[in-house]
Every structure is written in structure tokens, then in C-alpha cells.
Design an enzyme around this catalytic site. Structure first.
Site, mmCIF file in Angstrom:
data_model
loop_
_atom_site.group_PDB
_atom_site.id
_atom_site.type_symbol
_atom_site.label_atom_id
_atom_site.label_comp_id
_atom_site.label_asym_id
_atom_site.label_seq_id
_atom_site.Cartn_x
_atom_site.Cartn_y
_atom_site.Cartn_z
ATOM 1 N N HIS A 59 1.306 3.921 1.990
ATOM 2 C CA HIS A 59 1.820 4.665 3.130
ATOM 3 C C HIS A 59 3.342 4.695 3.017
ATOM 4 C CE1 HIS A 59 -1.932 4.277 5.930
ATOM 5 N NE2 HIS A 59 -1.963 5.360 5.170
ATOM 6 N N ASP A 101 -0.146 -4.078 6.770
ATOM 7 C CA ASP A 101 -0.992 -3.331 7.696
ATOM 8 C C ASP A 101 -2.467 -3.710 7.557
ATOM 9 O OD1 ASP A 101 1.497 -2.219 7.652
ATOM 10 O OD2 ASP A 101 0.803 -0.146 7.742
ATOM 11 N N ASP A 159 5.949 4.466 4.865
ATOM 12 C CA ASP A 159 6.864 3.498 5.479
ATOM 13 C C ASP A 159 6.913 2.183 4.716
ATOM 14 O OD1 ASP A 159 4.175 3.376 6.517
ATOM 15 O OD2 ASP A 159 4.850 1.922 8.007
ATOM 16 N N HIS A 160 6.139 2.082 3.641
ATOM 17 C CA HIS A 160 6.171 0.874 2.815
ATOM 18 C C HIS A 160 6.685 1.133 1.405
ATOM 19 C CE1 HIS A 160 3.948 -1.771 5.679
ATOM 20 N NE2 HIS A 160 3.617 -0.582 6.153
ATOM 21 N N HIS A 182 -7.431 -1.781 5.957
ATOM 22 C CA HIS A 182 -6.575 -0.708 6.457
ATOM 23 C C HIS A 182 -7.175 0.638 6.073
ATOM 24 C CE1 HIS A 182 -3.057 0.845 8.301
ATOM 25 N NE2 HIS A 182 -2.421 1.199 7.196
ATOM 26 N N HIS A 215 6.279 -5.298 12.153
ATOM 27 C CA HIS A 215 5.656 -3.971 12.070
ATOM 28 C C HIS A 215 5.395 -3.427 13.479
ATOM 29 C CE1 HIS A 215 2.845 -0.766 10.734
ATOM 30 N NE2 HIS A 215 3.547 -0.833 9.616
ATOM 31 N N HIS A 234 0.845 -1.189 0.000
ATOM 32 C CA HIS A 234 0.000 0.000 0.000
ATOM 33 C C HIS A 234 0.886 1.246 0.000
ATOM 34 C CE1 HIS A 234 0.939 -0.554 4.248
ATOM 35 N NE2 HIS A 234 0.453 0.647 4.543
#
Length: 274
Positions: free
Chosen positions: A70, A175, A72-73, A148, A233, A68
Site C-alpha cells: 500500500h 496494518d 503509505d508504506h 490485511h 498508524h 506491504h
């Protein structure tokens, strides 16, 4: 000693923290080695630095799967792609992600990486749909729709053998809130990686930010009857990560706490190869 079969399956944890980096955890990133191929799963900021420190070879890395959008990914993508260009890579790199990623990343590539010696190929996926998104002679990759705050999916990797050996499967669940809808998709997999951002005492926080507790990850593993669970995570709010294991093991005994810069042979379950 680690035993490696002809079709060895190894997982290297490049990052297993959540959005806020800490002294011990970087954002999400993994390398799955399967059937003499390497697959990257998520690419958080700093992933390429960890790869260089580990001496990770990229010659067999042709595919990157982003769960996805976000940061941090996926914030590590531009750095990784740029570095691969400096290493004079010539083979295309294929990126599987929500359609918005190409629109976001293409201007950066055009500005900073206009002279890349290789092609970056984007494949738009629908995170809300369970379907096959990659397939070759030996490996199939399917999406696992997750719950999510933005469209998000996990990935199910299935290795196909030429002989009568049983298939190996690895499921990555990024997530997500607790959702039993994924159980039929991941049922019986050899190894499940499931996010475990918070402890049960922070369950109310999980509902707000749409993540899972360690106990919820273990419950999914138990209901899906997987053989091994790896949790990661981790929230920066939890300073003692052994507390995550204390919550999971009464529910699902065969649980491993993900550790960065470690490689796990998924053929010999529960055994890290440092």
C-alpha cells in the site's frame, strides 16, 4: 538522562499516520538502530524529508523492510533512493518486500535514477509465511504474517549477544486486523509496535478495511506478555490522539503513543529521547 549500553537499541519514528497525511502525522516509516546497524522499516511518502530534518545518518543503513505494497508504506522509496544517489552513496541498498515491488519500482529507477552510484538489490519475501529473511552475526529478522487486504507482514528483530546478556527483540506489526495467530511469534518481546488505526467505536470500520483498534492492539500486547507497547498508524479521523491511550491503558498499562521525530531508547523502556 538516557542510558546507552554497548548494544544500544533505538527506534526513531519517521511517520506514524495512516494513508491520509495530516498536519501532525506522516505515513509510516521507522529507523531501528541495533548492533551498530540501522534498519529502515516501511518508507512512506515524505520519510526522507523527516530524516533530513532530523539529521539522520545513513552510513549504516543497508537494509529496508517493506511490510506491504500500500502506498503509505512504500511511496517514499523512489525519493529516498534518488537522494542517496545525490549524496554519492556507493554501498548497495537491500530492499526486502513482496516480489511485486521490484516490478513496480524498477522502471522508476531506470527512468529517474539510471545513474545511481550504488546498486539497489531486491529480496522477494512471502508475507504469508513466518521465516527468517535476514541474518548476520548479530541480528536476525523474521516475518510476522498479518491479516490485511493485501499480503502483509510485520518484522521481528532479534539481537544476538556474544556474552550471556539476554537477547533484545523488537516486533513491528504493520496494518492488520486483530489476530491472535501472531502471539506465539512475538511473545515476550521487549517492545511491540502495533497499529492502532481506529478507536473501539469504529470497530465496524476496522473489519471493512482490515485494521485494528487501540483496544485490540493492547489486547495483543497483553496476551503476548510484551514489556512495552507503542501504538501508531493513527486514522486522520481521530483528532484527539490521547483517546487511543485511554482505550489501551486499562488493558495494557505500559503503552506509549508514537510521536513523530522522536527517538526511543528501547533499552530504557518508556523513555523518549527528543
Amino acid at each position: 538522562m538516557i542510558y546507552h549500553s554497548m548494544s544500544d537499541c533505538k527506534l526513531t519514528i519517521l511517520g506514524c499516520g495512516s494513508a491520509k497525511p495530516t498536519m501532525t502525522n506522516s505515513p509510516s516509516g521507522q529507523i531501528l538502530d541495533l548492533c551498530d546497524k540501522s534498519f529502515m522499516i516501511d518508507c512512506g511518502e515524505g520519510v526522507q524529508i523527516t530524516m533530513q530534518r532530523l539529521g539522520t545518518r545513513t552510513a549504516r543503513l543497508y537494509n529496508i523492510f517493506i511490510s506491504h505494497l500500500h502506498g503509505d508504506h512504500c511511496f517514499g522509496l523512489i525519493g529516498l533512493l534518488s537522494t542517496l544517489g545525490m549524496l554519492r552513496r556507493t554501498q548497495p541498498m537491500h530492499i526486502y518486500a513482496h516480489a511485486d515491488l521490484e516490478g513496480l519500482l524498477r522502471p522508476w529507477l531506470d527512468y529517474y535514477c539510471s545513474d545511481l552510484p550504488y546498486e539497489v538489490v531486491f529480496h522477494a519475501i512471502n508475507p504469508r509465511k513466518h521465516e527468517v529473511i535476514y541474518e548476520d552475526r548479530t541480528v536476525t529478522v523474521e516475518t510476522i504474517p498479518l491479516k490485511h487486504s493485501v499480503p502483509c507482514c510485520g518484522f521481528l528483530f532479534t539481537e544476538h549477544h556474544r556474552d550471556s546478556e539476554p537477547m533484545k527483540r523488537y516486533a513491528y506489526c504493520s496494518d492488520t486486523m486483530y489476530s491472535e495467530k501472531i502471539v506465539p511469534i512475538i511473545e515476550g518481546v521487549e517492545t511491540l509496535y502495533h497499529e492502532a488505526t481506529f478507536l473501539q467505536e469504529q470497530a465496524d470500520r476496522c473489519k471493512v478495511v482490515m485494521h485494528s483498534t487501540a483496544a485490540e492492539a493492547a489486547t495483543i500486547a497483553q496476551k503476548a506478555q510484551v514489556k512495552q507497547l507503542i501504538i501508531g498508524h493513527f486514522s486522520a479521523r481521530v483528532l484527539d490522539q490521547t483517546l487511543f491511550l485511554e482505550e489501551t491503558k486499562p488493558i495494557f498499562e505500559n503503552t506509549i503513543l508514537a510521536e513523530e521525530r522522536k527517538t526511543y531508547s528501547l533499552n530504557t523502556l518508556n523513555t523518549p529521547n527528543h
